[in-house]
Design a protein around this motif. Sequence first.
Motif, PDB file in Angstrom:
ATOM      1  N   GLU A  72      19.553   2.928  13.116  1.00  0.00           N
ATOM      2  CA  GLU A  72      20.315   3.128  11.868  1.00  0.00           C
ATOM      3  C   GLU A  72      21.430   2.087  11.749  1.00  0.00           C
ATOM      4  OE1 GLU A  72      19.107   5.066   9.649  1.00  0.00           O
ATOM      5  OE2 GLU A  72      17.610   5.736  11.103  1.00  0.00           O
ATOM      6  N   PHE A  86       7.721   8.604   1.954  1.00  0.00           N
ATOM      7  CA  PHE A  86       7.643   9.110   3.334  1.00  0.00           C
ATOM      8  C   PHE A  86       7.345   7.977   4.307  1.00  0.00           C
ATOM      9  CE2 PHE A  86       5.066  10.938   6.820  1.00  0.00           C
ATOM     10  CZ  PHE A  86       6.024  11.789   7.360  1.00  0.00           C
ATOM     11  N   GLU A  95      22.308   8.237  11.417  1.00  0.00           N
ATOM     12  CA  GLU A  95      23.028   7.449  10.428  1.00  0.00           C
ATOM     13  C   GLU A  95      24.395   8.058  10.140  1.00  0.00           C
ATOM     14  OE1 GLU A  95      21.334   7.040   6.529  1.00  0.00           O
ATOM     15  OE2 GLU A  95      23.189   6.095   5.877  1.00  0.00           O
ATOM     16  N   ARG A 100      28.072   6.514  10.430  1.00  0.00           N
ATOM     17  CA  ARG A 100      29.029   6.523   9.320  1.00  0.00           C
ATOM     18  C   ARG A 100      30.345   7.180   9.762  1.00  0.00           C
ATOM     19  NH1 ARG A 100      26.557   7.485   3.359  1.00  0.00           N
ATOM     20  NH2 ARG A 100      24.534   6.475   3.550  1.00  0.00           N
ATOM     21  N   PHE A 117      17.785  12.644   3.435  1.00  0.00           N
ATOM     22  CA  PHE A 117      18.073  11.296   2.938  1.00  0.00           C
ATOM     23  C   PHE A 117      18.855  10.500   3.978  1.00  0.00           C
ATOM     24  CE2 PHE A 117      20.949   8.412   0.575  1.00  0.00           C
ATOM     25  CZ  PHE A 117      19.994   7.601  -0.016  1.00  0.00           C
ATOM     26  N   ALA A 118      19.879  11.132   4.553  1.00  0.00           N
ATOM     27  CA  ALA A 118      20.658  10.463   5.617  1.00  0.00           C
ATOM     28  C   ALA A 118      20.476  11.279   6.889  1.00  0.00           C
ATOM     29  CB  ALA A 118      22.124  10.379   5.232  1.00  0.00           C
ATOM     30  N   PRO A 164      32.089   7.534   4.280  1.00  0.00           N
ATOM     31  CA  PRO A 164      31.657   8.836   3.764  1.00  0.00           C
ATOM     32  C   PRO A 164      30.206   9.131   4.168  1.00  0.00           C
ATOM     33  CG  PRO A 164      32.709   7.516   2.036  1.00  0.00           C
ATOM     34  CD  PRO A 164      32.475   6.602   3.204  1.00  0.00           C
ATOM     35  N   PHE A 165      29.865  10.404   4.206  1.00  0.00           N
ATOM     36  CA  PHE A 165      28.546  10.815   4.682  1.00  0.00           C
ATOM     37  C   PHE A 165      27.449  10.709   3.627  1.00  0.00           C
ATOM     38  CE2 PHE A 165      31.318  13.362   7.580  1.00  0.00           C
ATOM     39  CZ  PHE A 165      31.006  12.636   8.717  1.00  0.00           C
ATOM     40  N   GLY A 166      26.232  10.458   4.111  1.00  0.00           N
ATOM     41  CA  GLY A 166      25.055  10.509   3.257  1.00  0.00           C
ATOM     42  C   GLY A 166      24.568  11.937   3.142  1.00  0.00           C
ATOM     43  N   ASP A 167      23.768  12.155   2.123  1.00  0.00           N
ATOM     44  CA  ASP A 167      23.246  13.487   1.787  1.00  0.00           C
ATOM     45  C   ASP A 167      22.505  14.130   2.965  1.00  0.00           C
ATOM     46  OD1 ASP A 167      22.295  15.712   0.503  1.00  0.00           O
ATOM     47  OD2 ASP A 167      21.414  14.624  -1.186  1.00  0.00           O
ATOM     48  N   ILE A 173      14.838  17.519   2.191  1.00  0.00           N
ATOM     49  CA  ILE A 173      13.917  17.024   1.158  1.00  0.00           C
ATOM     50  C   ILE A 173      12.722  17.959   1.049  1.00  0.00           C
ATOM     51  CG2 ILE A 173      12.345  15.152   0.536  1.00  0.00           C
ATOM     52  CD1 ILE A 173      14.310  13.220   1.983  1.00  0.00           C
ATOM     53  N   ILE A 230      15.344  12.696  10.363  1.00  0.00           N
ATOM     54  CA  ILE A 230      14.875  11.329  10.073  1.00  0.00           C
ATOM     55  C   ILE A 230      13.909  11.353   8.887  1.00  0.00           C
ATOM     56  CG2 ILE A 230      13.569   9.335  10.957  1.00  0.00           C
ATOM     57  CD1 ILE A 230      14.640  10.052  13.761  1.00  0.00           C
ATOM     58  N   GLU A 231      12.970  12.275   8.918  1.00  0.00           N
ATOM     59  CA  GLU A 231      12.031  12.386   7.806  1.00  0.00           C
ATOM     60  C   GLU A 231      12.481  13.415   6.774  1.00  0.00           C
ATOM     61  OE1 GLU A 231      11.010  12.464  11.010  1.00  0.00           O
ATOM     62  OE2 GLU A 231       9.916  10.569  11.154  1.00  0.00           O
ATOM     63  N   GLU A 255      32.588   1.421   1.593  1.00  0.00           N
ATOM     64  CA  GLU A 255      33.141   2.773   1.643  1.00  0.00           C
ATOM     65  C   GLU A 255      33.073   3.435   0.268  1.00  0.00           C
ATOM     66  OE1 GLU A 255      36.889   3.010   3.650  1.00  0.00           O
ATOM     67  OE2 GLU A 255      37.160   5.120   3.124  1.00  0.00           O
ATOM     68  N   PRO A 282      26.725  10.162  -2.074  1.00  0.00           N
ATOM     69  CA  PRO A 282      25.941  10.467  -0.864  1.00  0.00           C
ATOM     70  C   PRO A 282      24.473  10.044  -0.942  1.00  0.00           C
ATOM     71  CG  PRO A 282      26.392  12.481  -2.090  1.00  0.00           C
ATOM     72  CD  PRO A 282      27.156  11.397  -2.775  1.00  0.00           C
ATOM     73  N   ASN A 283      24.045   9.579  -2.112  1.00  0.00           N
ATOM     74  CA  ASN A 283      22.653   9.175  -2.243  1.00  0.00           C
ATOM     75  C   ASN A 283      22.479   7.669  -2.374  1.00  0.00           C
ATOM     76  OD1 ASN A 283      21.093  11.644  -1.991  1.00  0.00           O
ATOM     77  ND2 ASN A 283      22.343  12.309  -3.720  1.00  0.00           N
ATOM     78  N   VAL A 284      23.322   6.957  -1.654  1.00  0.00           N
ATOM     79  CA  VAL A 284      23.254   5.491  -1.618  1.00  0.00           C
ATOM     80  C   VAL A 284      23.027   5.039  -0.180  1.00  0.00           C
ATOM     81  CG1 VAL A 284      24.594   3.364  -1.931  1.00  0.00           C
ATOM     82  CG2 VAL A 284      24.789   5.230  -3.595  1.00  0.00           C
ATOM     83  N   GLN A 285      22.146   4.091   0.008  1.00  0.00           N
ATOM     84  CA  GLN A 285      21.983   3.463   1.319  1.00  0.00           C
ATOM     85  C   GLN A 285      22.145   1.961   1.147  1.00  0.00           C
ATOM     86  OE1 GLN A 285      21.568   4.987   4.146  1.00  0.00           O
ATOM     87  NE2 GLN A 285      20.128   6.694   4.007  1.00  0.00           N
ATOM     88  N   TYR A 327      29.596   4.482  -0.604  1.00  0.00           N
ATOM     89  CA  TYR A 327      29.136   5.667   0.120  1.00  0.00           C
ATOM     90  C   TYR A 327      29.823   6.950  -0.340  1.00  0.00           C
ATOM     91  CZ  TYR A 327      25.961   3.310   3.392  1.00  0.00           C
ATOM     92  OH  TYR A 327      24.898   2.639   3.950  1.00  0.00           O
ATOM     93  N   ASN A 328      30.767   6.835  -1.279  1.00  0.00           N
ATOM     94  CA  ASN A 328      31.271   8.071  -1.894  1.00  0.00           C
ATOM     95  C   ASN A 328      30.158   8.776  -2.652  1.00  0.00           C
ATOM     96  OD1 ASN A 328      33.914   8.166  -0.964  1.00  0.00           O
ATOM     97  ND2 ASN A 328      34.623   6.739  -2.540  1.00  0.00           N
TER      98      ASN A 328
END
Lengths: 384, 384
Positions: free
Chosen positions: A23, B287, A292, A296, A287-288, A302-305, A309, A283-284, B331, B337-340, B334-335
């Motif tokens: 990651e 996937f 990862e 972060r 989203f995050a 900030p954290f990913g979702d 899923i 992992i699967e 940063e 949460p659905n961004v990579q 990443y506010n």
Amino acid sequence: MEIAKKRIGIVGGGQLGKMMILEAKRLGLYITVLDPAADCPSSSICDKLIVANLNDLSGYTELSKHADVITYEWENISVPALEKLEKGGHIIYPSVSSLRTIQNKYVQNAALKKAGIPVPKFALVTNTEEIREYGKPENFGYPLMLKTTSGGYDGKGVAPVKTEDDVDDAFHQLGSGIKELMVEEFVDFQKEISVIACRGIKGEKAVYPVAENTHTNTILDTTVVPADISEEASNKAKEIADKVMSVFEGVGTFCTEMFLAKDGEIYVNEVAPRPHNSGHYTIEGCFANQFENHIRAILGLPFGDTGLICPAVMVNLLGESDGKAKLLGLEEAYNDPNVQVHIYGKSESKVGRKMGHYTVVGESAKDTIKRALELKKIVRIIGE
Amino acid sequence: MEIAKKRIGIVGGGQLGKMMILEAKRLGLYITVLDPAADCPSSSICDKLIVANLNDLSGYTELSKHADVITYEWENISVPALEKLEKGGHIIYPSVSSLRTIQNKYVQNAALKKAGIPVPKFALVTNTEEIREYGKPENFGYPLMLKTTSGGYDGKGVAPVKTEDDVDDAFHQLGSGIKELMVEEFVDFQKEISVIACRGIKGEKAVYPVAENTHTNTILDTTVVPADISEEASNKAKEIADKVMSVFEGVGTFCTEMFLAKDGEIYVNEVAPRPHNSGHYTIEGCFANQFENHIRAILGLPFGDTGLICPAVMVNLLGESDGKAKLLGLEEAYNDPNVQVHIYGKSESKVGRKMGHYTVVGESAKDTIKRALELKKIVRIIGE
């Protein structure tokens, strides 16, 4: 890259370290790993590997020269060495004080209990008489669990005491009192569950869904998400995992393993201050993933979702025999397009050694579990 | 690991190679990369890096010693060198014959046309008189595209000829006839679309959803999936991408870039025999992503699911200025949460250089596009 200026050091180069690096590399980060094995799973993808015993200060000092932030994938490491670095101004996440607390199962339980988080009854013991005392029906009763307070993992350092007749054997098995020991009340559970959660530098949190775990011979076998438990139990488990992070004031990823007792109560079994085997489904499934979000967290991002899923089932691939590792059944497994196999890259298979895992996703939990369990006969790792 | 016995060699160590390796490492595979730059994006995660000019036979020979199967992340490489290896019994996917065909844009178009796949009208030219002849209204008319038949990428090797007045400049820009040149009819398109598809060793195929691309200054800027086109157009595009793979009889990943013309016709613009920038959305959106399925293809493994999990928008991060690369806005990005964000690890930023990309996912395509475009002002790479 400015982000790359934050070089990461990881203590431990096993599969958890490897998956963190996968990651971190997406963000172009520079990673140094400290591990005693030159061919550890992380070795082939880290930027720099320091080969040293995890009890030696020298390895930690070297690691700190190449890292702006240090984390760990494993809790049985040198607290004194990390403490020295922390005092020298190095940043270590999760903090050394939380690691110190968690490392000792007795201290961990005491901290949780003090914070009002339900844990099984527990007590320090030094001899067989004391164990027998706790085995009395008016006390914890049998069965009870005898545990070393530190150094245990994957069922190592744990001896179940089913009846009074097992006391001597269990005591002997765990070192006859050379190591610090504790007894723990046995929780008659309906489910073993766990929740992965992350805490950021500013105290912000991200909590993953509740996972339902099955252990075989005290090693994690299967994780199913979502757990087949009531919404009430699920919310309670997530609340506990959230509270656990506040207790330890840590930055990073924490796994809280819990028992859902037959009476509906939830007790914390164990806390790990790191990404955890029962969170590999992320992992699967998310989203995050846990690795990862751990990266972060320690970078102050900030954290990913963390939402699920779709239903996901993770099955561990343990070595079935000793010898040069050989993977069987990959092609057949991939006939199901919703399977991902992860191989950690350990060249030697040993009975019960974690060599890899696979994850199956699907639309319905029931069907996904069925497919995942069928694959157990197909995807295997043997030694030859 | 038996699977690890199949060592992979990759010609080219750019971001596409790096992303292939990230997937291959999940399976514990051993990867050797051939690239002219010691600090190429793949350098930090491959097992072995061979630094050599991509026109030198020696590098390819060395690569073949460390690989059981060779693939490439880039088509402007040495066909004679690969041919020699193929004749010597080495396995190269996609095959050298498909690479040879695709490498020459004129030969590529001719092969597609012969197979009944619609392409814009095209012809070889050697001088300005011939270009003017094709510019006549009874012929291709203006605007038309002047292209080198080989070596082009990201708009390099392409000169638009808007009117007869541009002919001399365009001819001069592309080398005044030193390189082989062709003219191509300009397609008045409503959309630029592309489809990533993979073909296995047994001829089995996996086709990804249709992506809608926006180019700025002939470099890919944004990819939106699903493409906002009719179901009929979508099916037609996927059929064409499927057929393209049969034409080239390749094993691996192919990207077919197409024009959806204003009259509803679909024309193939270009085929790349490799994972493609317009398929980066598959990392978060599917996937099994394009890099993973490429690895599966060349190992003879069945494909992972290529269905779209949710709408996804990919935006390229191009260097805005020259100098030491600096990433801005991570940063803040990443506010959401659905961004990579993906950073390739190139230390030097150059204007227009592909330094990374980001992907935004969401429930509705409209909202996802909006969020992705807003982030363009925030996530940036500058040189300093």
